[in-house]
Design an enzyme around this catalytic site. Sequence first.
Site, PDB file in Angstrom:
ATOM      1  CB  CYS A 157      -0.931   0.001   1.211  1.00  0.00           C
ATOM      2  SG  CYS A 157      -1.966   1.469   1.327  1.00  0.00           S
ATOM      3  CB  CYS A 160      -0.468   2.391   3.991  1.00  0.00           C
ATOM      4  SG  CYS A 160      -2.117   1.876   3.522  1.00  0.00           S
ATOM      5  CG  ASP A 161       3.292   1.057   4.360  1.00  0.00           C
ATOM      6  OD1 ASP A 161       2.753   1.559   5.350  1.00  0.00           O
ATOM      7  OD2 ASP A 161       3.191  -0.143   4.072  1.00  0.00           O
TER       8      ASP A 161
END
Length: 334
Positions: A157, A160-161
Amino acid sequence: MMAADAGATVLETNDSDPMKPDKAKTKFDVIIIGAGPSGYTAGIYCSRAGYDTLILSGILPGGQLVNTTEVENYPGFENGIMGPDLMIDMRKQSQRMGTTIIDDEAVDVDFRRSPFKVLTSSEEYEGRAVIIATGANPRKMGLAGEQTFAGKGVSYCATCDGPFFRNQEIVVVGGGDSAIEEATFLTKFGTTVHIIHRRDELRASKVMQERAFNNEKIKIHWDSAVTDIKGDQKMQQVIIKNLKTNEESTINAGGLFVAIGHEPNTKLFKGQIDLDDEGYVVLKNKTHTNIEGVFAAGDVHDRSYRQAITAAGYGCMAAIDVDKYLTESADKKE
């Protein structure tokens, strides 16, 4: 929201749960299948609305967030929160509202008539309404290093990261729209983003391809595949192989993002509700499936966002729709 070592069992919390489940009880107003952000949120809302609610958590209570470390993008936590801790807190909050949570996996369903039936290997449950919140799992490459460095460089992701890899080289595996979208997003953080694609042309749409070709930070490795991932405490190197020449090369990278698709956890519902060609739940309206009284929430139908916060939002929406459905059903009987 870095992925952590899989196999953690941090959500086995029955000993400290404020409410022990009554396993002898089998009839409920609402049955929620799945216990990620969408399932727990739906449980909070349904129970708070006064409905007798059951969550069947499945074999991995907490969903994908159980396998993450620090979550920085979920609102309300100034300094972030560990993924498993967030799920434990959601679980406890749902229980505090009165939700019954049983750590068992649904193996069959019968949505032909209400009350709907949901079966586990040991019990049959009945519910006047059902919320499907079984989520989706990212497809994996199948390399040993992929598991070893999950949460230590390997991610699924970018949203997300991505911020964890500022000023580092980044590798993205895939050639579809999702891969190109993630690669483009990651150029905000990485010095160079390497796209590894097995073919000599991208599968992404023309618009997405042009974005990649025109971005000087993106380098595409054609006819190539990742064969190994190396590092010490964290991932440090990605080994790729040209599938036509068999030549191997090494990329010194801090992050590797696998973007080769997701698989919704819907095999259980095949033949019971409408699914699309990829297995995602087809929604008739808002969170409604084609079966009146059966709803869906989260990644099981959402192929676009796949975030904890959007999954929780869908859980809220499904619970509100369930409330309206059960209220109208009761009115019809009077």
